[in-house]
Design an enzyme around this catalytic site. Structure first.
Site, PDB file in Angstrom:
ATOM      1  N   ARG A  55      -4.799  -2.643   2.680  1.00 48.91           N
ATOM      2  CA  ARG A  55      -3.938  -1.466   2.667  1.00 48.91           C
ATOM      3  C   ARG A  55      -2.530  -1.908   3.060  1.00 48.91           C
ATOM      4  O   ARG A  55      -2.326  -3.049   3.466  1.00 48.91           O
ATOM      5  CB  ARG A  55      -4.480  -0.401   3.621  1.00 48.91           C
ATOM      6  CG  ARG A  55      -4.809  -0.971   4.993  1.00 48.91           C
ATOM      7  CD  ARG A  55      -4.538  -0.037   6.111  1.00 48.91           C
ATOM      8  NE  ARG A  55      -3.131   0.284   6.219  1.00 48.91           N
ATOM      9  CZ  ARG A  55      -2.218  -0.515   6.785  1.00 48.91           C
ATOM     10  NH1 ARG A  55      -2.531  -1.704   7.257  1.00 48.91           N
ATOM     11  NH2 ARG A  55      -0.961  -0.132   6.860  1.00 48.91           N
ATOM     12  N   GLY A  56      -1.584  -0.974   2.953  1.00 47.86           N
ATOM     13  CA  GLY A  56      -0.186  -1.327   3.217  1.00 47.86           C
ATOM     14  C   GLY A  56       0.433  -1.747   1.886  1.00 47.86           C
ATOM     15  O   GLY A  56      -0.115  -2.622   1.194  1.00 47.86           O
ATOM     16  N   ALA A  57       1.561  -1.123   1.548  1.00 49.42           N
ATOM     17  CA  ALA A  57       2.104  -1.271   0.193  1.00 49.42           C
ATOM     18  C   ALA A  57       2.247  -2.736  -0.277  1.00 49.42           C
ATOM     19  O   ALA A  57       1.746  -3.091  -1.348  1.00 49.42           O
ATOM     20  CB  ALA A  57       3.430  -0.522   0.098  1.00 49.42           C
ATOM     21  N   ARG A 102      -4.848   3.378  -6.240  1.00 49.28           N
ATOM     22  CA  ARG A 102      -4.069   4.188  -5.280  1.00 49.28           C
ATOM     23  C   ARG A 102      -2.717   4.504  -5.916  1.00 49.28           C
ATOM     24  O   ARG A 102      -2.044   3.592  -6.415  1.00 49.28           O
ATOM     25  CB  ARG A 102      -3.874   3.445  -3.946  1.00 49.28           C
ATOM     26  CG  ARG A 102      -5.166   3.328  -3.137  1.00 49.28           C
ATOM     27  CD  ARG A 102      -4.915   2.936  -1.694  1.00 49.28           C
ATOM     28  NE  ARG A 102      -4.434   4.042  -0.897  1.00 49.28           N
ATOM     29  CZ  ARG A 102      -3.979   3.901   0.360  1.00 49.28           C
ATOM     30  NH1 ARG A 102      -3.921   2.712   0.924  1.00 49.28           N
ATOM     31  NH2 ARG A 102      -3.585   4.949   1.040  1.00 49.28           N
ATOM     32  N   GLN A 209      -4.124   4.040  11.630  1.00 47.26           N
ATOM     33  CA  GLN A 209      -3.604   2.666  11.441  1.00 47.26           C
ATOM     34  C   GLN A 209      -2.738   2.207  12.616  1.00 47.26           C
ATOM     35  O   GLN A 209      -2.679   1.011  12.915  1.00 47.26           O
ATOM     36  CB  GLN A 209      -2.772   2.570  10.144  1.00 47.26           C
ATOM     37  CG  GLN A 209      -3.557   2.704   8.862  1.00 47.26           C
ATOM     38  CD  GLN A 209      -3.558   4.134   8.357  1.00 47.26           C
ATOM     39  OE1 GLN A 209      -3.537   5.090   9.138  1.00 47.26           O
ATOM     40  NE2 GLN A 209      -3.587   4.293   7.052  1.00 47.26           N
ATOM     41  N   ASP A 250       6.174   3.244   1.327  1.00 44.69           N
ATOM     42  CA  ASP A 250       5.251   3.042   0.203  1.00 44.69           C
ATOM     43  C   ASP A 250       5.946   3.196  -1.146  1.00 44.69           C
ATOM     44  O   ASP A 250       5.533   2.597  -2.136  1.00 44.69           O
ATOM     45  CB  ASP A 250       4.073   4.015   0.312  1.00 44.69           C
ATOM     46  CG  ASP A 250       3.209   3.615   1.494  1.00 44.69           C
ATOM     47  OD1 ASP A 250       3.534   4.012   2.626  1.00 44.69           O
ATOM     48  OD2 ASP A 250       2.253   2.850   1.292  1.00 44.69           O
ATOM     49  N   ASN A 260       6.228   7.585   2.943  1.00 49.77           N
ATOM     50  CA  ASN A 260       5.512   6.712   3.873  1.00 49.77           C
ATOM     51  C   ASN A 260       4.349   7.526   4.443  1.00 49.77           C
ATOM     52  O   ASN A 260       4.178   8.708   4.111  1.00 49.77           O
ATOM     53  CB  ASN A 260       6.460   6.211   4.974  1.00 49.77           C
ATOM     54  CG  ASN A 260       5.861   5.061   5.770  1.00 49.77           C
ATOM     55  OD1 ASN A 260       5.383   4.091   5.186  1.00 49.77           O
ATOM     56  ND2 ASN A 260       5.861   5.153   7.083  1.00 49.77           N
ATOM     57  N   LYS A 261       3.575   6.899   5.288  1.00 49.78           N
ATOM     58  CA  LYS A 261       2.363   7.523   5.828  1.00 49.78           C
ATOM     59  C   LYS A 261       2.627   8.939   6.341  1.00 49.78           C
ATOM     60  O   LYS A 261       3.663   9.205   6.954  1.00 49.78           O
ATOM     61  CB  LYS A 261       1.824   6.638   6.952  1.00 49.78           C
ATOM     62  CG  LYS A 261       0.556   7.093   7.604  1.00 49.78           C
ATOM     63  CD  LYS A 261      -0.573   7.367   6.630  1.00 49.78           C
ATOM     64  CE  LYS A 261      -0.887   6.204   5.728  1.00 49.78           C
ATOM     65  NZ  LYS A 261      -1.769   6.565   4.606  1.00 49.78           N
TER      66      LYS A 261
HETATM   67  O1  MRU Z   1      -2.483   4.242   3.538  1.00 50.97           O
HETATM   68  P1  MRU Z   1      -1.882   2.927   3.977  1.00 50.97           P
HETATM   69  O2  MRU Z   1      -2.413   2.451   5.277  1.00 50.97           O
HETATM   70  O3  MRU Z   1      -1.929   1.912   2.870  1.00 50.97           O
HETATM   71  O4  MRU Z   1      -0.351   3.305   4.183  1.00 50.97           O
HETATM   72  C1  MRU Z   1       0.582   2.377   4.626  1.00 50.97           C
HETATM   73  C2  MRU Z   1       1.778   3.029   5.170  1.00 50.97           C
HETATM   74  O5  MRU Z   1       2.121   4.141   4.838  1.00 50.97           O
HETATM   75  C3  MRU Z   1       2.529   2.271   6.143  1.00 50.97           C
HETATM   76  O6  MRU Z   1       3.156   3.151   7.017  1.00 50.97           O
HETATM   77  C4  MRU Z   1       3.560   1.351   5.673  1.00 50.97           C
HETATM   78  O7  MRU Z   1       4.766   1.650   6.209  1.00 50.97           O
HETATM   79  C5  MRU Z   1       3.802   1.115   4.275  1.00 50.97           C
HETATM   80  S1  MRU Z   1       3.259  -0.494   4.001  1.00 50.97           S
HETATM   81  C6  MRU Z   1       4.292  -1.608   4.826  1.00 50.97           C
END
Ligand code: MRU
Length: 356
Positions: A55-57, A102, A209, A250, A260-261
């Site tokens: 996970r994580g972009a 995703r 996370q 993201d 973002n999250k």
């Molecule tokens: O759903 P995830 O865990 O893949 O989401 C990741 C995020 O949103 C993180 O906050 C992050 O900032 C982006 S990836 C560096």
């Protein structure tokens, strides 16, 4: 400093005679155990991305590049140079399938696009050579990721005040990338210069996370970190314990609106109220100049059980209605700067100044 970031690679291509496979940290197990999984097929990669083993972009982007190479290897077994046309057609269909795992993190489609370019360039070569070109390109993107994050870290460290309390949301660390991290890359570079800084990590419901992964990484690197729940940020801002906010991203639209999250925009709104600078740290591969604003960003909706269940136990009444958006959009007006590998840009500068 234990330099956790330099000891692990979140995702890595492993070469074996006539092929290879992808090896990644299983992020669903952290912090209870630290395990690697081997991914050998397109279907396994699709599931690893969908179920958030990776996970994580930026890490998802590299997983996408690996997945394309894995599928080429699978198909080369099936067709063994006999039917190039079908090989190419099925290959590109597989890329599209992987891209649907995703929707919000643009790095996935960015990396798959890069692999499509390789297919286009090498389509007249034997299948075996198409496979090795895709593997080579995946490894290149993987290695570049860490270098990019270190550049982001160095630029970002410049805006961190001495002894700062830094608030972050979710995990944009080594484990969200191949290594070092974006927002936590900024923290790592700042801490290398000034070990009096400290981090406040939002828990980040529903998947946690921040609690599970960000604190794990920072504790391993001996960087002071305080875990807070998502509703607490205003308390710490009002009490002058937060000097700056740094988060990852993201997908960033051409006008700087940033997905973002879920919960990130709430932090940004509170930061604006308390006059605390809010920065986004992300590689250029997260910037999607093809979309004008955050209104065009597709927000992933995830399973309602992420909200209703904690550690396998239901926490709410049966029959309650659930909506579980995984990301939100922070308005560009709330963002002090976007920290990239090319420097720090104001949201309104992206379109003109950024060279992509
Ligand atoms: O759903 P995830 O865990 O893949 O989401 C990741 C995020 O949103 C993180 O906050 C992050 O900032 C982006 S990836 C560096």
């Amino acid at each position: 400093m234990s330099e956790f970031h330099s000891k692990i690679k979140t995702i890595e291509w492993c070469e074996i005679p006539n092929g290879g496979y992808s090896r990644m940290v299983d992020q669903t197990k952290i912090p209870h155990s630290f395990e690697y999984v081997e991914i050998k097929t397109l279907e396994e990669m699709y599931n690893a991305i969908k179920t958030m083993i990776v996970r994580g972009a930026p890490a998802i982007g590299i997983a996408g590049a690996h997945g394309c190479a894995l599928y080429a290897l699978e198909l080369s077994e099936k067709y063994k140079e006999t039917n190039k046309e079908t090989f190419l057609k099925e290959l590109l269909n597989g890329f599209e399938y992987l891209n649907s795992s995703r929707p919000t993190a643009v790095n996935l489609s960015w990396a798959i696009e890069k692999q499509k370019e390789i297919v286009e360039e090498s389509k007249n070569l034997p299948i075996e050579e198409i496979c090795s070109s895709l593997i080579k390109n995946a490894a290149k993107l993987e290695n570049e990721d860490i270098e990019i994050n270190k550049k982001i870290g160095n630029f970002g460290a410049e805006v961190i005040p001495k002894g700062a309390g830094i608030l972050t949301h979710c995990n944009a660390g080594a484990l969200a990338t191949v290594g070092y991290g974006t927002a936590l890359g900024v923290v790592r570079s700042a801490f290398a210069k000034d070990n009096t800084i400290q981090v406040f990590a939002d828990e980040t419901r529903p998947r946690g996370q921040g609690a599970k992964i960000t604190t794990f990484e920072l504790v391993k690197d001996n960087i002071p970190v305080t875990l807070i729940t998502d509703g607490m940020c205003s308390y710490f801002m009002r009490n002058k314990m937060i000097d700056v906010v740094v988060v990852g991203a993201d997908r960033i639209a051409a006008n700087g609106d940033t997905a973002n999250k879920i919960g990130t925009s709430t932090v940004a709104i509170a930061a604006k109220y308390y006059n605390i600078p809010f920065y986004v740290a992300a590689p250029k591969s997260t910037i999607d100049l093809s979309i004008k604003s955050g209104n065009d960003i597709v927000i992933e909706l995830r399973d309602e059980e992420e909200v209703t269940m904690v550690n396998g136990k239901r926490i709410c009444a049966e029959g309650v209605k659930i909506i579980n958006p995984s990301f939100d959009v922070t308005d560009n007006s709330l963002i002090a700067g976007i920290i990239t590998e090319d420097g720090i840009f104001k949201p309104e500068e992206l379109k003109e100044k950024l060279k992509i």
